[in-house]
Write a protein that holds these residues in place. Structure first.
Motif, PDB file in Angstrom:
ATOM      1  N   SER A 183       0.608  -0.947  -0.358  1.00  0.00           N
ATOM      2  CA  SER A 183      -0.084  -0.371   0.266  1.00  0.00           C
ATOM      3  C   SER A 183       1.112   1.429   0.265  1.00  0.00           C
ATOM      4  N   CYS A 184       2.556   0.953   0.113  1.00  0.00           N
ATOM      5  CA  CYS A 184       2.738   2.367   0.369  1.00  0.00           C
ATOM      6  C   CYS A 184       3.555   2.935  -1.098  1.00  0.00           C
ATOM      7  N   THR A 185       3.597   1.659  -2.524  1.00  0.00           N
ATOM      8  CA  THR A 185       3.525   1.905  -3.699  1.00  0.00           C
ATOM      9  C   THR A 185       2.648   1.995  -4.724  1.00  0.00           C
ATOM     10  N   THR A 186       1.348   1.623  -4.038  1.00  0.00           N
ATOM     11  CA  THR A 186       0.336   1.703  -4.980  1.00  0.00           C
ATOM     12  C   THR A 186      -0.513   3.135  -4.558  1.00  0.00           C
ATOM     13  N   PRO A 187      -0.841   3.920  -5.976  1.00  0.00           N
ATOM     14  CA  PRO A 187      -1.550   4.619  -5.578  1.00  0.00           C
ATOM     15  C   PRO A 187      -3.355   4.491  -5.595  1.00  0.00           C
ATOM     16  N   ALA A 188      -3.592   4.793  -4.714  1.00  0.00           N
ATOM     17  CA  ALA A 188      -5.350   4.941  -4.279  1.00  0.00           C
ATOM     18  C   ALA A 188      -6.296   5.611  -5.471  1.00  0.00           C
ATOM     19  N   GLN A 189      -7.045   4.686  -5.540  1.00  0.00           N
ATOM     20  CA  GLN A 189      -7.803   5.390  -6.862  1.00  0.00           C
ATOM     21  C   GLN A 189      -9.283   4.647  -6.559  1.00  0.00           C
ATOM     22  N   ALA A 190     -10.382   5.980  -6.951  1.00  0.00           N
ATOM     23  CA  ALA A 190     -11.455   6.641  -6.516  1.00  0.00           C
ATOM     24  C   ALA A 190     -11.886   4.426  -6.730  1.00  0.00           C
ATOM     25  N   GLY A 191     -13.544   4.467  -6.250  1.00  0.00           N
ATOM     26  CA  GLY A 191     -13.455   3.397  -5.611  1.00  0.00           C
ATOM     27  C   GLY A 191     -13.340   2.293  -5.656  1.00  0.00           C
ATOM     28  N   GLN A 192     -11.972   2.089  -5.147  1.00  0.00           N
ATOM     29  CA  GLN A 192     -11.344   1.076  -4.717  1.00  0.00           C
ATOM     30  C   GLN A 192     -11.999   0.207  -3.606  1.00  0.00           C
ATOM     31  N   HIS A 193     -11.542  -1.120  -3.609  1.00  0.00           N
ATOM     32  CA  HIS A 193     -12.111  -1.775  -2.341  1.00  0.00           C
ATOM     33  C   HIS A 193     -10.925  -2.878  -1.893  1.00  0.00           C
ATOM     34  N   VAL A 194     -10.278  -1.898  -0.547  1.00  0.00           N
ATOM     35  CA  VAL A 194      -9.043  -2.435  -0.024  1.00  0.00           C
ATOM     36  C   VAL A 194      -9.158  -3.101   1.270  1.00  0.00           C
ATOM     37  N   GLU A 195      -8.376  -3.969   1.441  1.00  0.00           N
ATOM     38  CA  GLU A 195      -8.668  -4.401   2.350  1.00  0.00           C
ATOM     39  C   GLU A 195      -7.671  -5.117   3.123  1.00  0.00           C
ATOM     40  N   SER A 196      -7.595  -4.555   4.514  1.00  0.00           N
ATOM     41  CA  SER A 196      -5.989  -4.619   5.364  1.00  0.00           C
ATOM     42  C   SER A 196      -6.133  -5.732   6.521  1.00  0.00           C
ATOM     43  N   ASN A 197      -7.530  -5.181   7.710  1.00  0.00           N
ATOM     44  CA  ASN A 197      -7.099  -5.891   8.506  1.00  0.00           C
ATOM     45  C   ASN A 197      -7.949  -6.860   8.938  1.00  0.00           C
ATOM     46  N   ILE A 198      -7.753  -7.848   7.553  1.00  0.00           N
ATOM     47  CA  ILE A 198      -8.115  -9.051   7.485  1.00  0.00           C
ATOM     48  C   ILE A 198      -7.096 -10.131   8.325  1.00  0.00           C
ATOM     49  N   PRO A 199      -7.858 -11.285   9.524  1.00  0.00           N
ATOM     50  CA  PRO A 199      -7.045 -12.557   9.404  1.00  0.00           C
ATOM     51  C   PRO A 199      -6.089 -13.297   8.229  1.00  0.00           C
ATOM     52  N   GLU A 200      -5.960 -12.982   7.030  1.00  0.00           N
ATOM     53  CA  GLU A 200      -5.149 -13.606   6.000  1.00  0.00           C
ATOM     54  C   GLU A 200      -3.663 -12.748   5.970  1.00  0.00           C
ATOM     55  N   LEU A 201      -4.364 -10.967   5.842  1.00  0.00           N
ATOM     56  CA  LEU A 201      -2.744 -10.204   6.163  1.00  0.00           C
ATOM     57  C   LEU A 201      -2.561 -10.643   7.670  1.00  0.00           C
ATOM     58  N   LEU A 202      -3.181 -10.204   8.365  1.00  0.00           N
ATOM     59  CA  LEU A 202      -2.714 -10.212   9.837  1.00  0.00           C
ATOM     60  C   LEU A 202      -1.710 -11.244   9.703  1.00  0.00           C
ATOM     61  N   ASP A 203      -2.307 -12.582  10.069  1.00  0.00           N
ATOM     62  CA  ASP A 203      -1.308 -13.516   9.976  1.00  0.00           C
ATOM     63  C   ASP A 203      -0.246 -13.894   9.204  1.00  0.00           C
ATOM     64  N   LEU A 204       0.020 -12.970   6.978  1.00  0.00           N
ATOM     65  CA  LEU A 204       1.471 -13.093   6.692  1.00  0.00           C
ATOM     66  C   LEU A 204       2.348 -11.768   7.398  1.00  0.00           C
ATOM     67  N   ARG A 205       1.503 -10.528   8.282  1.00  0.00           N
ATOM     68  CA  ARG A 205       2.531  -9.502   8.413  1.00  0.00           C
ATOM     69  C   ARG A 205       3.390 -10.773   9.809  1.00  0.00           C
ATOM     70  N   ARG A 206       1.976 -11.557  10.516  1.00  0.00           N
ATOM     71  CA  ARG A 206       3.135 -11.645  11.794  1.00  0.00           C
ATOM     72  C   ARG A 206       4.182 -12.609  11.352  1.00  0.00           C
ATOM     73  N   THR A 207       4.335 -13.305  10.320  1.00  0.00           N
ATOM     74  CA  THR A 207       4.654 -14.580   9.645  1.00  0.00           C
ATOM     75  C   THR A 207       6.231 -13.174   9.406  1.00  0.00           C
ATOM     76  N   LEU A 208       5.704 -12.628   8.725  1.00  0.00           N
ATOM     77  CA  LEU A 208       7.209 -11.704   8.362  1.00  0.00           C
ATOM     78  C   LEU A 208       7.915 -10.933   9.495  1.00  0.00           C
ATOM     79  N   ILE A 209       7.510 -10.925  10.465  1.00  0.00           N
ATOM     80  CA  ILE A 209       7.683  -9.813  11.441  1.00  0.00           C
ATOM     81  C   ILE A 209       8.132 -11.286  12.241  1.00  0.00           C
ATOM     82  N   GLN A 210       8.042 -12.383  12.503  1.00  0.00           N
ATOM     83  CA  GLN A 210       8.875 -13.123  13.139  1.00  0.00           C
ATOM     84  C   GLN A 210      10.030 -14.112  12.070  1.00  0.00           C
ATOM     85  N   MET A 211      10.407 -13.724  10.922  1.00  0.00           N
ATOM     86  CA  MET A 211      11.492 -13.720  10.333  1.00  0.00           C
ATOM     87  C   MET A 211      12.185 -12.946  10.137  1.00  0.00           C
ATOM     88  N   LEU A 212      11.682 -11.667  10.706  1.00  0.00           N
ATOM     89  CA  LEU A 212      12.563 -10.996  10.803  1.00  0.00           C
ATOM     90  C   LEU A 212      13.318 -11.116  12.323  1.00  0.00           C
TER      91      LEU A 212
END
Lengths: 185, 259
Positions: free
Chosen positions: B80-109
């Motif tokens: 989301s830091c490199t993707t331009p916002a566009q009108a009408g776009q539906h963006v999901e961030s706070n969903i279990p799948e992404l939260l799990d992936l983020r946890r894994t990224l943190i664990q790898m770091l």
């Protein structure tokens, strides 16, 4: 109305130990203060520094282990806990990522012993009594040696964090700490 | 509804977020007070898109099957830091799948570097730690890498502890874009990639680096540390003791340009 008295829930059997730790997590367990009285209604302590029982009973419900694995004896104790406890909890920074003792991992164990046991004028005399457990090349977190079911981070985790964690677990919930209780230091 | 469509709005977890054309998704979300996890994004620098913690799903669809069931087709994943916002776009961030992936990224770091929080001066105000707290990372999951990294104490005012470097390149960008000194760069590939200093000796003390440089004050973790200031803030009063990292998302929003 059913007047039958509710069945008395058997107490869960809890074993605890400190491997390559400083007993700080055990001190923090005592920091739950008067709630210890509530806890003791729910659990009985098996092998633990609190009871001085030397080996785990075969059917412990929960094993709580602080400290990482730094020597051969730690490995044996950890396997004893895994074999006898249904649920194993790694408590504290050292159990979870090696912590302070793991700071030696970037150094050669031979060099460390030579530096520590160098006696002026008498060379290096590393103690070699068979009673003394052999050091491992590196300190390892518990989950690298056996399966760990739950992790409670902190150095040490606060009494409040331990209380929240244990009461969640005893109530059958997945332990959840949340802001203020989850700490790595 | 037509108002929402006319003004530039996209939807973040079903909530309308206004944006100005040219803004990225994370910039608009943070400005609107909605936190999206991130480490290498910084409001003052060009987006880098490397840490992947700000990854969101864009325009997922739900379709009905012949037997009356619904199936979710996940949208494309994008930083989301490199993707331009566009009108009408539906963006999901706070969903279990992404939260799990983020946890894994943190664990790898956490296992890749030597992150021993109890002895780190940055503990309590470290973004990696704060993010791990907010995501509920209770363990490193992976075997600890115990990488051998250098500590460079050659500079009079700054300590460089590479044990904790997450290669976010914020110091590199700050030194190049703001300080115009090009003190830092990355060298090596894969697991041997590491931060280097622009001096023949490789030592920070032999560069023209200064403690007042922007690059000395952007490190999200405990690599670039100011000497004689360690552990100044007592336990309990540090940044993430007070508030979780996801509180007050506006603090990470781009500063409005003066007109």
């Amino acid at each position: 109305m059913n007047a039958a008295a509710p069945a008395v829930k058997p107490k869960l059997l809890v074993a605890t130990t400190s491997l390559a730790g400083c007993f700080g997590c055990h001190m923090s367990l005592l920091d739950i203060d008067e709630r210890l009285l509530d806890l003791i209604d729910l659990v009985a302590f098996d092998r633990s520094p609190i009871t001085d029982i030397k080996h785990c009973s075969p059917h412990c419900d929960v094993g709580i282990i602080e400290g990482g694995v730094c020597n051969a004896e730690n490995v044996h104790v950890l396997h004893e806990f895994r074999k006898n406890c249904k649920i194993l909890i790694a408590i504290g920074a050292c159990a979870i990522n090696g912590g302070l003792p793991a700071q030696r991992n970037s150094l050669d164990i031979g060099d460390i012993l030579a530096a520590v046991y160098a006696l002026p004028g008498r060379g290096v005399q590393v103690p070699n009594d068979p009673e003394i457990p052999l050091l491992l090349n590196a300190v390892h977190p518990l989950h690298e040696v056996v399966k760990i079911d739950y992790f409670l981070p902190g150095c040490p985790p606060s009494g409040d964090a331990i209380w929240k964690f244990l009461t969640d677990l005893l109530a059958g919930r997945t332990p959840s700490l949340g802001h203020g209780l989850i700490h790595y230091d | 509804m037509s108002d929402t469509q006319e003004t530039n709005c996209f939807f973040l977890d079903d909530e309308a977020i206004p944006f100005t054309p040219g803004q990225t998704i994370i910039q608009a979300a943070l400005t609107a007070g909605k936190y999206i996890p991130h480490l290498c994004y910084h409001p003052e620098f060009k987006p880098h898109g490397s840490c992947k913690l700000c990854t969101v799903r864009i325009d997922s669809r739900t379709i009905a099957t012949e037997d009356g069931q619904t199936i979710k087709i996940p949208g494309r994943a994008a930083a989301s830091c490199t993707t331009p916002a566009q009108a009408g776009q539906h963006v999901e961030s706070n969903i279990p799948e992404l939260l799990d992936l983020r946890r894994t990224l943190i664990q790898m770091l956490l296992v890749e570097g030597n992150h021993f929080c109890p002895s780190c001066e940055k503990s309590g105000s470290c973004l990696l730690q704060g993010l791990a707290y907010a995501l509920g990372v209770m363990n490193p999951h992976f075997p600890q890498y115990f990488s051998k990294r250098e500590v460079d104490a050659s500079h009079p005012d700054i300590l460089l502890d590479l044990n904790r470097c997450i290669l976010c390149e914020l110091c590199i960008r700050a030194s190049a874009e703001v300080d115009k000194k090009h003190v830092f760069s990355l060298s090596g590939r894969g697991h041997s990639k590491h931060l280097i200093c622009n001096a023949e000796s490789g030592k920070l003390g032999d560069t023209n680096f200064s403690a007042t440089d922007k690059a000395a004050n952007v490190c999200p973790v405990g690599v670039i540390l100011h000497k004689r200031h360690g552990f100044e803030t007592p336990y309990g009063q540090r940044r993430f003791d007070q508030n979780p990292i996801n509180a007050h998302a506006e603090q990470y929003a781009p500063v409005k340009e003066q007109v």
